[in-house]
Design an enzyme around this catalytic site. Structure first.
Site, PDB file in Angstrom:
ATOM      1  N   HIS A  53       5.747  10.534   5.348  1.00 29.59           N
ATOM      2  CA  HIS A  53       5.876  10.400   6.798  1.00 29.59           C
ATOM      3  C   HIS A  53       7.320  10.031   7.123  1.00 29.59           C
ATOM      4  O   HIS A  53       7.859   9.068   6.574  1.00 29.59           O
ATOM      5  CB  HIS A  53       4.977   9.283   7.320  1.00 29.59           C
ATOM      6  CG  HIS A  53       3.541   9.610   7.330  1.00 29.59           C
ATOM      7  ND1 HIS A  53       2.598   8.775   7.882  1.00 29.59           N
ATOM      8  CD2 HIS A  53       2.846  10.695   6.882  1.00 29.59           C
ATOM      9  CE1 HIS A  53       1.400   9.321   7.759  1.00 29.59           C
ATOM     10  NE2 HIS A  53       1.533  10.481   7.143  1.00 29.59           N
ATOM     11  N   HIS A 112       0.816  -1.221   0.000  1.00 28.20           N
ATOM     12  CA  HIS A 112       0.000   0.000   0.000  1.00 28.20           C
ATOM     13  C   HIS A 112       0.848   1.269   0.000  1.00 28.20           C
ATOM     14  O   HIS A 112       0.311   2.364  -0.117  1.00 28.20           O
ATOM     15  CB  HIS A 112      -0.997   0.005   1.162  1.00 28.20           C
ATOM     16  CG  HIS A 112      -0.379   0.110   2.512  1.00 28.20           C
ATOM     17  ND1 HIS A 112       0.103  -0.985   3.193  1.00 28.20           N
ATOM     18  CD2 HIS A 112      -0.146   1.178   3.301  1.00 28.20           C
ATOM     19  CE1 HIS A 112       0.602  -0.593   4.344  1.00 28.20           C
ATOM     20  NE2 HIS A 112       0.470   0.719   4.445  1.00 28.20           N
ATOM     21  N   HIS A 143       7.936   6.830   4.486  1.00 27.89           N
ATOM     22  CA  HIS A 143       7.027   6.239   3.503  1.00 27.89           C
ATOM     23  C   HIS A 143       6.061   7.319   3.023  1.00 27.89           C
ATOM     24  O   HIS A 143       6.040   8.425   3.545  1.00 27.89           O
ATOM     25  CB  HIS A 143       6.278   5.031   4.097  1.00 27.89           C
ATOM     26  CG  HIS A 143       5.434   5.381   5.278  1.00 27.89           C
ATOM     27  ND1 HIS A 143       5.905   5.347   6.577  1.00 27.89           N
ATOM     28  CD2 HIS A 143       4.150   5.784   5.372  1.00 27.89           C
ATOM     29  CE1 HIS A 143       4.942   5.703   7.407  1.00 27.89           C
ATOM     30  NE2 HIS A 143       3.856   5.980   6.697  1.00 27.89           N
ATOM     31  N   HIS A 181       2.071   8.464   1.456  1.00 22.85           N
ATOM     32  CA  HIS A 181       0.630   8.206   1.387  1.00 22.85           C
ATOM     33  C   HIS A 181       0.059   9.002   0.227  1.00 22.85           C
ATOM     34  O   HIS A 181       0.376  10.174   0.055  1.00 22.85           O
ATOM     35  CB  HIS A 181      -0.077   8.638   2.679  1.00 22.85           C
ATOM     36  CG  HIS A 181       0.225   7.769   3.839  1.00 22.85           C
ATOM     37  ND1 HIS A 181      -0.507   6.647   4.128  1.00 22.85           N
ATOM     38  CD2 HIS A 181       1.197   7.844   4.778  1.00 22.85           C
ATOM     39  CE1 HIS A 181      -0.013   6.067   5.203  1.00 22.85           C
ATOM     40  NE2 HIS A 181       1.033   6.779   5.615  1.00 22.85           N
TER      41      HIS A 181
END
Length: 107
Positions: A100, A54, A81, A83
């Protein structure tokens, strides 16, 4: 502050002009007592990149010593990572992507 770091995600960052609330700049004494210091080297070797299914995550090796310091504690960068779309908002606006930086202390 007793709950420092316990209310993290997701958040809506409200800018000064977007709210009826008044912006209160940090007092010089607050800054002197609790400075936020980043210590990131110019180059980091040995990172690994992982597709978690994801997100794309970059793991930072222990030897890198990437850290930040606040409230008399040191936090080490473990990974970062992305998003998409953003989890957090600014003035309730969702953005295409956010990154993040995940830091942990010894506890």
């Amino acid at each position: 502050q007793e709950n420092f770091g316990e209310f993290q995600s997701p958040i809506n960052i409200i800018t000064c002009g977007a709210s009826e609330h008044k912006c209160k700049p940090m007092a010089e004494s607050e800054f002197v007592e609790n400075p936020l210091r980043f210590n990131y080297p110019d180059l980091i070797r040995g990172c690994t990149i992982m597709n978690t299914g994801h997100t794309v995550q970059v793991n930072i090796p222990e030897h890198s010593k990437c850290s930040l310091f606040i409230k008399n504690k040191t936090y080490y960068l473990k990974q970062f990572h992305f998003h998409t779309p953003s989890e957090h908002t600014i003035d309730s606006k969702v953005f295409e992507m956010e990154m993040h930086l995940v830091h942990l202390n010894e506890n």
